[in-house]
Design an enzyme around this catalytic site. Sequence first.
Site, PDB file in Angstrom:
ATOM      1  N   THR A   1      -4.004  10.261 -19.250  1.00 16.09           N
ATOM      2  CA  THR A   1      -5.452  10.428 -19.063  1.00 16.09           C
ATOM      3  C   THR A   1      -5.805  11.873 -19.378  1.00 16.09           C
ATOM      4  O   THR A   1      -5.494  12.781 -18.609  1.00 16.09           O
ATOM      5  CB  THR A   1      -5.857  10.089 -17.623  1.00 16.09           C
ATOM      6  OG1 THR A   1      -5.635   8.696 -17.413  1.00 16.09           O
ATOM      7  CG2 THR A   1      -7.337  10.392 -17.402  1.00 16.09           C
TER       8      THR A   1
ATOM      9  N   LYS B   1     -14.987   4.892 -19.988  1.00 20.96           N
ATOM     10  CA  LYS B   1     -14.794   5.335 -18.600  1.00 20.96           C
ATOM     11  C   LYS B   1     -16.089   5.936 -18.037  1.00 20.96           C
ATOM     12  O   LYS B   1     -16.429   5.725 -16.877  1.00 20.96           O
ATOM     13  CB  LYS B   1     -13.653   6.362 -18.521  1.00 20.96           C
ATOM     14  CG  LYS B   1     -12.270   5.727 -18.402  1.00 20.96           C
ATOM     15  CD  LYS B   1     -11.441   6.437 -17.302  1.00 20.96           C
ATOM     16  CE  LYS B   1     -10.339   5.539 -16.774  1.00 20.96           C
ATOM     17  NZ  LYS B   1      -9.622   6.115 -15.615  1.00 20.96           N
TER      18      LYS B   1
ATOM     19  N   LYS C   1     -19.934  15.028 -12.417  1.00 23.02           N
ATOM     20  CA  LYS C   1     -19.679  15.463 -13.799  1.00 23.02           C
ATOM     21  C   LYS C   1     -19.728  14.255 -14.745  1.00 23.02           C
ATOM     22  O   LYS C   1     -20.327  14.322 -15.826  1.00 23.02           O
ATOM     23  CB  LYS C   1     -18.312  16.142 -13.889  1.00 23.02           C
ATOM     24  CG  LYS C   1     -18.028  16.772 -15.243  1.00 23.02           C
ATOM     25  CD  LYS C   1     -16.547  17.103 -15.382  1.00 23.02           C
ATOM     26  CE  LYS C   1     -15.715  15.823 -15.410  1.00 23.02           C
ATOM     27  NZ  LYS C   1     -14.273  16.014 -15.401  1.00 23.02           N
TER      28      LYS C   1
END
Lengths: 321, 321, 321, 321
Positions: A95, A170, A266
């Site tokens: 990731t 995502k 974020k």
Amino acid sequence: MEVGFLGLGIMGKAMAANLLRHGFRVTVWNRTLSKCDELVAMGAAVGDTPASVVAKCKYTIAMLSDPSAALSVVFDKDGVLEQIGEGKGYVDMSTVDAATSCKISEAVKQKGGAFVEAPVSGSKKPAEDGQLVILAAGDKALYDDMVPAFDVLGKKSFFLGEMGNGAKMKLVVNMIMGSMMNAFSEGLCLADKSGLSPQTLLDVLVLCLVMQHPCCYFLYYQIKQPWLCFDLQDLGAIANPMFKMKGPSMLQGSYNPAFPLKHQQKDMRLALSLGDENAVSMPVAAASNEAFKKARSLGLGDLDFSAVHEVLKGTGGQAKA
Amino acid sequence: MEVGFLGLGIMGKAMAANLLRHGFRVTVWNRTLSKCDELVAMGAAVGDTPASVVAKCKYTIAMLSDPSAALSVVFDKDGVLEQIGEGKGYVDMSTVDAATSCKISEAVKQKGGAFVEAPVSGSKKPAEDGQLVILAAGDKALYDDMVPAFDVLGKKSFFLGEMGNGAKMKLVVNMIMGSMMNAFSEGLCLADKSGLSPQTLLDVLVLCLVMQHPCCYFLYYQIKQPWLCFDLQDLGAIANPMFKMKGPSMLQGSYNPAFPLKHQQKDMRLALSLGDENAVSMPVAAASNEAFKKARSLGLGDLDFSAVHEVLKGTGGQAKA
Amino acid sequence: MEVGFLGLGIMGKAMAANLLRHGFRVTVWNRTLSKCDELVAMGAAVGDTPASVVAKCKYTIAMLSDPSAALSVVFDKDGVLEQIGEGKGYVDMSTVDAATSCKISEAVKQKGGAFVEAPVSGSKKPAEDGQLVILAAGDKALYDDMVPAFDVLGKKSFFLGEMGNGAKMKLVVNMIMGSMMNAFSEGLCLADKSGLSPQTLLDVLVLCLVMQHPCCYFLYYQIKQPWLCFDLQDLGAIANPMFKMKGPSMLQGSYNPAFPLKHQQKDMRLALSLGDENAVSMPVAAASNEAFKKARSLGLGDLDFSAVHEVLKGTGGQAKA
Amino acid sequence: MEVGFLGLGIMGKAMAANLLRHGFRVTVWNRTLSKCDELVAMGAAVGDTPASVVAKCKYTIAMLSDPSAALSVVFDKDGVLEQIGEGKGYVDMSTVDAATSCKISEAVKQKGGAFVEAPVSGSKKPAEDGQLVILAAGDKALYDDMVPAFDVLGKKSFFLGEMGNGAKMKLVVNMIMGSMMNAFSEGLCLADKSGLSPQTLLDVLVLCLVMQHPCCYFLYYQIKQPWLCFDLQDLGAIANPMFKMKGPSMLQGSYNPAFPLKHQQKDMRLALSLGDENAVSMPVAAASNEAFKKARSLGLGDLDFSAVHEVLKGTGGQAKA
């Protein structure tokens, strides 16, 4: 099928073991070589360096802990780049951020190799059980070649198109999650202030999810129509694992960080930016983002993202981790 | 235990039959008396009028089609009010508005009787299987007396406190549902405009819900820890039946009304009003409500509430039912 | 006081002439030298190049058309950099982006010179009348030296601190303006759909602004208390020039671009980003931004920013420029 | 022209005096009769009761303190209703709710009389100067008859159509005002947290409004083009009295209630309800309303509506009146 496998942390070891159990020939490498022993006992070969693994194997998978490790394994001395080239494929399942992926992708392609980014959803247990969800993007031909491996590693893999689409997916999922968390928190607050028990709301919301599994089980295995057992008029229509798991601790004002609020915010910000680029109006996500920002301004950024509940409760941030 | 049962529509007949199967003595009444035959064959007695049922039974349950039927059965000649009184309880399980409930409640209490409102979540099949969710409020002592019956009729009953709390609970749940629908729609739009396949997003979102049932089943029955099988880092954390069921038709722009948008918007409005009364700030619900209002202004009020997707897609309402 | 002046476009010429009229000694330069003639007739000297102007003058002001012209005058051959240095100051009053300002600032400071960015609010007429508003930032000592010139050029100058603060101030003002425009548009729509004449609303809103000038005039000049004449309970409390000027054309669906919507939306986005950096929650600006984004998605980005009215009216963008 | 005038409070006395000064014959009545003396000295006649005033005058104006006084004067013994009838008009200029207006209107019309509601904007000083703004609705013929009186009492009167439209117009104006206040507060917070002085922002925002009056004065009287003097590119485009008057006290956290926040929030709520009835989507007003609700939940409801600034500052309500 033969594959190289770089990185034997918790996830990587489980994944490599899985491949071995399903008959793949696997050549492993890890910075601390002793971590390879267990897999050698299961039949793995060992490579001295990332470069030597790539030299030996047509396909090499990497599962590394963070962007710097992912870059180091490729660009350092004895790294992937020294041996990658025409006819060879490199698959990074770590990731990492989009910039890291792109940097690796460009370097590999410049050498004539093929590259796929394939971050996964799921942690140790799904990794051991081959139940990961794989979000792949990049070189389609390499993806197709890797399907047998992905079938072993995950319950499902998606090919999402061009590089960067995994990260985008995502963001979209996390944006929906952030808005749902706000909707949930507003509901808990409304119940509480209106004289209803928030605990009862929680029970009502998640009730059906728990209880209906048995019938679903039956329907899924016997007649392959798992969704018959859901009833939309049912209050369980919006039941979901997040409400069930986060609800009780939210009611206690406890926010042990599984996913820190500042990271959730974020991701909301990045999702909104993505929407801005593409002129997609998303008022609910925007309102949710402002609530997360408020939480940050109250010093809740390092708690779990469910701590946005403190903003809506209006307690001014007397929350605990 | 002996109970009266007024109203043998689809729901009422299934519920009364359920009570008979579990050994209750049931005296039924229906406006069209022929509808009683099937239940008589199962062992039910028949009352000529609502009043005569109440005269005979300590507890009487009603399951009627709408507010006017609910009022008529109580206030008309030969109605409930003529026989209700000290020591008798009346339980209205119909879905009616708060004003109707309160009117019945006050009349019954003035006669010395006890009243519980107990609207249910669930339709025909859960009614037949005794799998309703019952949201009860009003007289606590009567509720306690009714628990054996509620245990037969539903998988779970909640006592929510004072009259009106059942309606409030539905508003809170529907408010969360409306915000989730908006979050979902925004995510589908963002995926689409950002070059991701909305169908893939759908697959990612609901994947785990389908697949994890078998293991949940095991965990639930064997070790009583159903939630171990969920992994929050997992993309399935926000999986829920609504996304699964509504998603595919939303992608096709098809909105066959299971729950009309105008009713969803009305519930959002009422939930926001409830928040206003109690000074609860709910910015995400407010943003969602404005989207539903926009949908209404585009003429989508009679379609399913998922038609809010047309607002977010920005197609200006070329939707179909 | 002696100053150099680079750039004699519409604004620059008016400003340089103003300085001359107030007794400044001014050395001008312009890419097309013939544009200097008029100012020479008023007493100006002429420099051959930016470098020669800087060589001659302790302070040099620039007023250029865009970022590329601003950069060219500094960095090109015979540019400002060749002669700037210890003891000399350079003041760029052009409207440029933050990156351009910073690049110039760093280059000038590296040579030992001082730099002030000083973009102005106001167009040709205020420039001629010395009625500009000057938003300055950078070197405070240079700003202080320039005050006599700023006093001539503007009715008011602000020193906003470090470089970039001028741009930030404009973002904040434009963010407020964008939210006000949305509030205004929502009000016009609400009036219209509620059976009130939007034209009458317009009249009510701006009435007092026009009418109260005479009394304000009196109060301002006679007793120096201009605000006595406003009455907050008065409907004119929120009267402002924008409502007055934009309202009538909005009601006609006409959006000749004074300030293009896509630029307004970009400024909203940047203001929200600034808020994000500093953890400032701004839900109204966020909601406004989503409306502007919606307008962009309907193809209204090149019209005036008041075209967001089309989004709120829900006509799907049948707007005209 | 002859008019009756009921109610000689601060506003009523100023208005009646104004009528007398402009040559109207006025018959006054007040609950405390001594308050009539001053007006008698100016030439007014006195009526013993509301009924006797109506009996004497074709047109009667009322200016009463609140809804109960407005109702009492009409419905009590010796009230307006006893003498109103065919050919007579009654004009209520009090600020009352829609229900009160409608009740009076229906009673007057049933007697054959004509009714106009005409609440005003403006307080004592505008009342004395004949500078009120009059928002009238109801019987158009009566309105037309009253224009000479309205011309004396106000600088401008609007006829808004059917009964209730005056109240609606106020809601729309207050809704815009509430959203503007939020936009303003967000801007002040953003400036503050971004390292800009909020005081400077205030100066920038209101600068032009003060300074441009002289030129506007000239333009307005000399060439009848008052708006030439505004420049939209100018930062003063959004200057308005509210920012000027409320800004300084907001920066000090001082909120002496000119217009209590709870009333502003109530008006926002009613405006949103009006939008709901008419399917008008108003996301900015909705976001603003949620901020006002948050302020209420922090106990700021009795402070000035500008106290919403405390919500956005995030200080959790340490505000002072």
